[in-house]
Write a protein that holds these residues in place. Structure first.
Motif, PDB file in Angstrom:
ATOM      1  N   PRO A   1     -16.696   2.822  13.370  1.00  0.00           N
ATOM      2  CA  PRO A   1     -17.503   4.026  13.543  1.00  0.00           C
ATOM      3  C   PRO A   1     -16.871   4.953  14.561  1.00  0.00           C
ATOM      4  N   GLY A   2     -17.445   6.155  14.681  1.00  0.00           N
ATOM      5  CA  GLY A   2     -16.933   7.109  15.654  1.00  0.00           C
ATOM      6  C   GLY A   2     -16.123   8.192  14.979  1.00  0.00           C
ATOM      7  N   LEU A   3     -15.900   9.258  15.714  1.00  0.00           N
ATOM      8  CA  LEU A   3     -15.201  10.411  15.164  1.00  0.00           C
ATOM      9  C   LEU A   3     -13.699  10.338  15.373  1.00  0.00           C
ATOM     10  N   VAL A   4     -13.258   9.667  16.442  1.00  0.00           N
ATOM     11  CA  VAL A   4     -11.826   9.479  16.697  1.00  0.00           C
ATOM     12  C   VAL A   4     -11.485   8.045  16.350  1.00  0.00           C
ATOM     13  N   ARG A   5     -10.612   7.840  15.389  1.00  0.00           N
ATOM     14  CA  ARG A   5     -10.370   6.509  14.844  1.00  0.00           C
ATOM     15  C   ARG A   5      -8.884   6.192  14.783  1.00  0.00           C
ATOM     16  N   GLU A   6      -8.539   4.992  15.186  1.00  0.00           N
ATOM     17  CA  GLU A   6      -7.175   4.478  15.059  1.00  0.00           C
ATOM     18  C   GLU A   6      -7.052   3.820  13.677  1.00  0.00           C
ATOM     19  N   TYR A   7      -6.099   4.257  12.910  1.00  0.00           N
ATOM     20  CA  TYR A   7      -5.827   3.627  11.624  1.00  0.00           C
ATOM     21  C   TYR A   7      -4.381   3.914  11.252  1.00  0.00           C
ATOM     22  N   GLU A   8      -3.887   3.246  10.242  1.00  0.00           N
ATOM     23  CA  GLU A   8      -2.500   3.411   9.843  1.00  0.00           C
ATOM     24  C   GLU A   8      -2.330   4.716   9.077  1.00  0.00           C
ATOM     25  N   LEU A   9      -1.395   5.517   9.524  1.00  0.00           N
ATOM     26  CA  LEU A   9      -1.078   6.766   8.839  1.00  0.00           C
ATOM     27  C   LEU A   9       0.079   6.509   7.875  1.00  0.00           C
ATOM     28  N   ALA A  10      -0.149   6.767   6.613  1.00  0.00           N
ATOM     29  CA  ALA A  10       0.870   6.516   5.598  1.00  0.00           C
ATOM     30  C   ALA A  10       1.798   7.718   5.449  1.00  0.00           C
ATOM     31  N   VAL A  11       3.042   7.431   5.115  1.00  0.00           N
ATOM     32  CA  VAL A  11       3.987   8.484   4.739  1.00  0.00           C
ATOM     33  C   VAL A  11       4.978   7.879   3.745  1.00  0.00           C
TER      34      VAL A  11
ATOM     35  N   GLU B   1      12.597  15.734  -4.091  1.00  0.00           N
ATOM     36  CA  GLU B   1      12.316  14.732  -3.068  1.00  0.00           C
ATOM     37  C   GLU B   1      11.232  15.285  -2.158  1.00  0.00           C
ATOM     38  N   LEU B   2      10.115  14.614  -2.093  1.00  0.00           N
ATOM     39  CA  LEU B   2       8.962  15.117  -1.355  1.00  0.00           C
ATOM     40  C   LEU B   2       8.485  14.073  -0.356  1.00  0.00           C
ATOM     41  N   ILE B   3       8.481  14.449   0.934  1.00  0.00           N
ATOM     42  CA  ILE B   3       7.913  13.588   1.969  1.00  0.00           C
ATOM     43  C   ILE B   3       6.417  13.863   2.021  1.00  0.00           C
ATOM     44  N   VAL B   4       5.622  12.823   1.843  1.00  0.00           N
ATOM     45  CA  VAL B   4       4.164  12.973   1.759  1.00  0.00           C
ATOM     46  C   VAL B   4       3.503  12.197   2.887  1.00  0.00           C
ATOM     47  N   PRO B   5       3.172  12.861   4.012  1.00  0.00           N
ATOM     48  CA  PRO B   5       2.419  12.188   5.065  1.00  0.00           C
ATOM     49  C   PRO B   5       0.924  12.256   4.755  1.00  0.00           C
ATOM     50  N   GLN B   6       0.202  11.285   5.233  1.00  0.00           N
ATOM     51  CA  GLN B   6      -1.255  11.332   5.150  1.00  0.00           C
ATOM     52  C   GLN B   6      -1.785  12.321   6.186  1.00  0.00           C
ATOM     53  N   THR B   7      -2.869  12.992   5.862  1.00  0.00           N
ATOM     54  CA  THR B   7      -3.490  13.882   6.835  1.00  0.00           C
ATOM     55  C   THR B   7      -4.066  13.071   7.991  1.00  0.00           C
ATOM     56  N   ALA B   8      -3.903  13.597   9.198  1.00  0.00           N
ATOM     57  CA  ALA B   8      -4.479  12.945  10.382  1.00  0.00           C
ATOM     58  C   ALA B   8      -5.877  13.456  10.685  1.00  0.00           C
ATOM     59  N   LEU B   9      -6.383  14.344   9.813  1.00  0.00           N
ATOM     60  CA  LEU B   9      -7.718  14.922  10.007  1.00  0.00           C
ATOM     61  C   LEU B   9      -8.521  14.808   8.729  1.00  0.00           C
ATOM     62  N   ALA B  10      -9.631  14.110   8.798  1.00  0.00           N
ATOM     63  CA  ALA B  10     -10.600  14.104   7.710  1.00  0.00           C
ATOM     64  C   ALA B  10     -11.675  15.113   8.108  1.00  0.00           C
ATOM     65  N   ILE B  11     -11.568  16.313   7.591  1.00  0.00           N
ATOM     66  CA  ILE B  11     -12.383  17.427   8.072  1.00  0.00           C
ATOM     67  C   ILE B  11     -13.869  17.073   8.021  1.00  0.00           C
ATOM     68  N   SER B  12     -14.546  17.269   9.142  1.00  0.00           N
ATOM     69  CA  SER B  12     -15.975  16.983   9.286  1.00  0.00           C
ATOM     70  C   SER B  12     -16.312  15.501   9.138  1.00  0.00           C
ATOM     71  N   LYS B  13     -15.300  14.629   9.271  1.00  0.00           N
ATOM     72  CA  LYS B  13     -15.549  13.188   9.168  1.00  0.00           C
ATOM     73  C   LYS B  13     -14.980  12.436  10.360  1.00  0.00           C
ATOM     74  N   TYR B  14     -13.663  12.424  10.495  1.00  0.00           N
ATOM     75  CA  TYR B  14     -13.028  11.711  11.594  1.00  0.00           C
ATOM     76  C   TYR B  14     -11.614  12.244  11.784  1.00  0.00           C
ATOM     77  N   VAL B  15     -10.985  11.833  12.896  1.00  0.00           N
ATOM     78  CA  VAL B  15      -9.661  12.333  13.232  1.00  0.00           C
ATOM     79  C   VAL B  15      -8.861  11.211  13.872  1.00  0.00           C
ATOM     80  N   HIS B  16      -7.565  11.213  13.639  1.00  0.00           N
ATOM     81  CA  HIS B  16      -6.661  10.235  14.236  1.00  0.00           C
ATOM     82  C   HIS B  16      -6.158  10.762  15.579  1.00  0.00           C
TER      83      HIS B  16
END
Length: 361
Positions: free
Chosen positions: A31-41, A185-200
């Motif tokens: 839970p919480g708005l600031v969350r540690e999780y794995e960022l994919a790329v 060739e496309l580098i695709v990082p995951q967003t670090a912001l889930a707008i109005s949900k949570y943020v890394h």
């Protein structure tokens, strides 16, 4: 060459060991708005970037697909009414345009300040690990006029400045509008912001870099300032307090300086926020500038609706936020979180405003 390995989803903390692990979109469970999780790329070869499609209730769908037509899950936007209907696989498009060489996927490019400031940079965390940055950024255009909006932007316009810090210019942007793009060739990082949900936590790294780089371009604020970010000079009446002149009078009486951010070069906007001890304003994109505020800065936000984006910023930056929810303003929950309806105009309760400012007289 960049050190992002090909065709792997990489934990941002595992780059040194070379370990890789696929993460699911919106994976964090805590839970919480600031969350540690794995960022994919990942690096996707011959990837397809679909243009956006607007669905019901302003929902957006459209994502990246790999060379086999499978959905790159972490390419999707999270939150903000995102349509969950991106199919798990597609056929290769019959009509498309090709982008040669290596590119960075930037997600969705909006035309308005708040979403561009936050979501247009939400994948830039991945740039810090690259020895050589891709020569272009591929964005999905949110509306047909996005291209013209940014072409007209001055060199000191906010997005031009943000791109410059990231090592790009407006000319380095490729927009996917009404036709799919096939990227060599496309580098695709995951967003670090889930707008109005949570943020890394890594979301703020780029904004710290921006603030550090802009120190030499604009004199920093003297510190100890109290500022009120006004919306009263904005064109149109969308989501404005119709009695904001009265709010400004109360702010001045409490020793606040009235600031109209859009009238200042972006470097000065950042410097003003950085030098403030207290930042007040009505809810909206101007208050998102507090992403540049120093920790423990006091925030007074007069809310015309229930929303989470400002709260995300305040928790991420360790700001001392005070929320003043205006009584009588219609609010409504939406799917995926609590987010109020947008209104054309609203009226602030001046008694509540006076009470909020009174502690600073």
């Amino acid at each position: 060459m960049t050190d992002v390995p090909s065709n792997n989803a990489v934990n941002s903390q595992d780059r040194e060991t070379g370990k890789s692990r696929q993460t699911e979109q919106g994976g964090p469970e805590q839970p919480g708005l600031v969350r540690e999780y794995e960022l994919a790329v990942t690096i996707e070869r011959d990837a397809v970037v679909l243009p956006l499609v607007r669905g019901r209730r302003r929902a957006l769908s459209g994502a990246v697909y790999d060379r086999d037509g499978k959905l790159v899950v972490h390419s999707q936007r999270i939150g903000g009414g995102r349509d969950e209907s991106n199919p798990p696989s597609i056929q290769r498009p019959e009509s498309s345009f090709r982008i040669e060489g290596r590119s960075l996927f930037g997600g969705i490019l909006f035309r308005n300040f708040g979403h561009t400031l936050l979501e247009g940079t939400s994948r830039f965390w991945a740039l810090s690990a690259m020895q050589e940055r891709p020569p272009r950024i591929v964005y999905q255009a949110s509306t047909p006029d996005v291209r013209d909006v940014f072409r007209r932007m001055r060199a000191d316009g906010y997005f031009s400045v943000l791109l410059d810090v990231a090592g790009y210019t407006i000319e380095d942007i490729v927009l996917v509008e009404d036709k799919p793009a096939v990227c060599e060739e496309l580098i695709v990082p995951q967003t670090a912001l889930a707008i109005s949900k949570y943020v890394h936590p890594r979301f703020c790294e780029f904004f710290d870099e921006v603030a550090d780089r802009l120190k030499s371009r604009s004199a920093a604020g003297p510190g100890g300032q109290r500022i009120y970010l006004s919306r009263s000079l904005l064109k149109g009446k969308k989501r404005r307090a119709d009695n904001e002149p009265e709010i400004e009078q109360l702010a001045k009486a409490a020793g606040f300086q009235i600031v109209h951010p859009q009238t200042l070069p972006f470097e000065e906007q950042v410097a003003v926020i950085r030098g403030a001890d207290v930042v007040a304003g009505c809810d909206g994109s101007a208050m998102h500038l507090t992403i540049f505020a120093r920790p423990k800065t006091r925030i007074i936000c007069f809310d015309s609706r229930v929303g989470l984006t400002q709260r995300l910023i305040e928790q991420l930056r360790s700001l001392e936020g005070v929320r003043i929810e205006m009584p009588g303003v219609k609010k409504a929950p939406v799917e995926g979180g609590v987010h109020g309806k947008r209104v054309q105009t609203w009226t602030a309760d001046l008694h509540e405003v006076r009470q909020a400012f009174s502690q600073y007289k």
